[in-house]
Design a protein around this motif. Sequence first.
Motif, PDB file in Angstrom:
ATOM      1  N   UNK A  38      31.524 -57.097   7.453  1.00  0.00           N
ATOM      2  CA  UNK A  38      32.148 -57.724   6.275  1.00  0.00           C
ATOM      3  C   UNK A  38      31.808 -59.212   6.218  1.00  0.00           C
ATOM      4  N   UNK A  39      31.799 -59.844   7.394  1.00  0.00           N
ATOM      5  CA  UNK A  39      31.447 -61.275   7.479  1.00  0.00           C
ATOM      6  C   UNK A  39      30.033 -61.515   6.946  1.00  0.00           C
ATOM      7  N   UNK A  40      29.070 -60.697   7.383  1.00  0.00           N
ATOM      8  CA  UNK A  40      27.687 -60.848   6.909  1.00  0.00           C
ATOM      9  C   UNK A  40      27.563 -60.462   5.427  1.00  0.00           C
ATOM     10  N   UNK A  41      28.337 -59.463   5.003  1.00  0.00           N
ATOM     11  CA  UNK A  41      28.325 -59.042   3.588  1.00  0.00           C
ATOM     12  C   UNK A  41      28.764 -60.190   2.684  1.00  0.00           C
ATOM     13  N   UNK A  42      29.830 -60.856   3.079  1.00  0.00           N
ATOM     14  CA  UNK A  42      30.351 -61.962   2.267  1.00  0.00           C
ATOM     15  C   UNK A  42      29.399 -63.157   2.250  1.00  0.00           C
ATOM     16  N   UNK A  43      28.591 -63.268   3.293  1.00  0.00           N
ATOM     17  CA  UNK A  43      27.572 -64.327   3.334  1.00  0.00           C
ATOM     18  C   UNK A  43      26.273 -63.895   2.653  1.00  0.00           C
ATOM     19  N   UNK A  44      26.297 -62.655   2.090  1.00  0.00           N
ATOM     20  CA  UNK A  44      25.134 -62.069   1.386  1.00  0.00           C
ATOM     21  C   UNK A  44      23.940 -61.835   2.316  1.00  0.00           C
ATOM     22  N   UNK A  45      24.224 -61.701   3.595  1.00  0.00           N
ATOM     23  CA  UNK A  45      23.179 -61.312   4.546  1.00  0.00           C
ATOM     24  C   UNK A  45      23.289 -59.798   4.721  1.00  0.00           C
ATOM     25  N   UNK A  46      22.715 -59.080   3.750  1.00  0.00           N
ATOM     26  CA  UNK A  46      22.973 -57.642   3.655  1.00  0.00           C
ATOM     27  C   UNK A  46      22.270 -56.834   4.755  1.00  0.00           C
ATOM     28  N   UNK A  47      21.152 -57.319   5.250  1.00  0.00           N
ATOM     29  CA  UNK A  47      20.454 -56.594   6.336  1.00  0.00           C
ATOM     30  C   UNK A  47      21.311 -56.539   7.594  1.00  0.00           C
ATOM     31  N   UNK A  48      21.899 -57.681   7.984  1.00  0.00           N
ATOM     32  CA  UNK A  48      22.766 -57.696   9.164  1.00  0.00           C
ATOM     33  C   UNK A  48      24.086 -56.973   8.898  1.00  0.00           C
ATOM     34  N   UNK A  49      24.543 -57.046   7.656  1.00  0.00           N
ATOM     35  CA  UNK A  49      25.764 -56.312   7.291  1.00  0.00           C
ATOM     36  C   UNK A  49      25.530 -54.814   7.489  1.00  0.00           C
ATOM     37  N   UNK A  70      28.987 -50.108   3.312  1.00  0.00           N
ATOM     38  CA  UNK A  70      27.581 -49.826   3.618  1.00  0.00           C
ATOM     39  C   UNK A  70      26.816 -49.515   2.337  1.00  0.00           C
ATOM     40  N   UNK A  71      27.414 -48.711   1.459  1.00  0.00           N
ATOM     41  CA  UNK A  71      26.781 -48.391   0.177  1.00  0.00           C
ATOM     42  C   UNK A  71      26.550 -49.621  -0.668  1.00  0.00           C
ATOM     43  N   UNK A  72      27.529 -50.520  -0.711  1.00  0.00           N
ATOM     44  CA  UNK A  72      27.402 -51.768  -1.466  1.00  0.00           C
ATOM     45  C   UNK A  72      26.301 -52.646  -0.871  1.00  0.00           C
ATOM     46  N   UNK A  73      26.243 -52.687   0.461  1.00  0.00           N
ATOM     47  CA  UNK A  73      25.221 -53.506   1.131  1.00  0.00           C
ATOM     48  C   UNK A  73      23.813 -52.974   0.825  1.00  0.00           C
ATOM     49  N   UNK A  74      23.664 -51.653   0.907  1.00  0.00           N
ATOM     50  CA  UNK A  74      22.373 -51.054   0.556  1.00  0.00           C
ATOM     51  C   UNK A  74      22.015 -51.350  -0.901  1.00  0.00           C
TER      52      UNK A  74
END
Length: 293
Positions: A38-49, A70-74
């Motif tokens: 979630x931390x990486x997702x909020x930072x828009x680092x979707x690969x690490x998320x 995970x679906x949102x990150x993909x």
Amino acid sequence: FSEALEYYTKAKQIDPKLLEIDGLIVKSKFLFFQEKGIEFYEKKNFSLAILNFVNALVLKPDSSHTLLYLGKSYFYNNQFDKSEESLKKSLELNEKNREIYVYLSQLYAQKQNFEKVISNYLLALKYFPDDVEFYNQLGLTYKKLNQPKLALLTFIQAKELNRNYLPVRKNLALTLLEESLFLESKREFDELYELTPKDEVVLRNRKILNSKDYYKTTSSQILSESNEKEKSKKATEILNKFDSYLSLDQKEKCLSFLQDAWKKETNLEIKETIGVLYTKLGQDELALQAFKE
């Protein structure tokens, strides 16, 4: 280390409390990976998320919440097939999560699969029957598929749920205008003006619909189109009757019939048929004259 692990495994068989410790360790690891994701997702680092959510799901594969992230990150990482797979799994575990339907619709729209967008919104409305925005988006999707009647019905349903929801009211008014339902559109824009008197779309279209010149132009255009349709219908009836005469080899009667019809209905198709008939009767000069006229 191997001896210690073997001892711990045997100890768990003797003391069940150690199994609880195992469960706590797994839960702790799951929460760690999910929170990092979630931390990486909020930072828009979707690969690490993605990496962290995948690790979390290894420990707890039935977490609808993690699958949604995970679906949102993909999705934001432009991995649309994997995004669809994760979102569908999340939906199977929790059909009443509104956000899953939102992202699935965005995903299908991104893939230009508007039939799936419609199916998804219809399923969403089964669980959220009063969701005006779902109706609004469904109506817009019908418009993309060139189904204005279904769009209008959908916007009207949404309006009945919430008369103050401006996106629906504007889409309804604009669709009525596009379908040449001018009086209904004018009524909608007049009501919208009461709700939002400074809206540019409302002001512009209301001004157009209140213009006398606009009504004069559109009315004459509609009348002209109506007359053309009526003429075409009459011409079809005349030509069908002509075919019945021709099948009886009554060419002279055909000619007389068509000439009378031409005096009443100046339809190009009738005139061309007269020319063809003159040709069949061996009267080439009259045929040529008919085609020239």
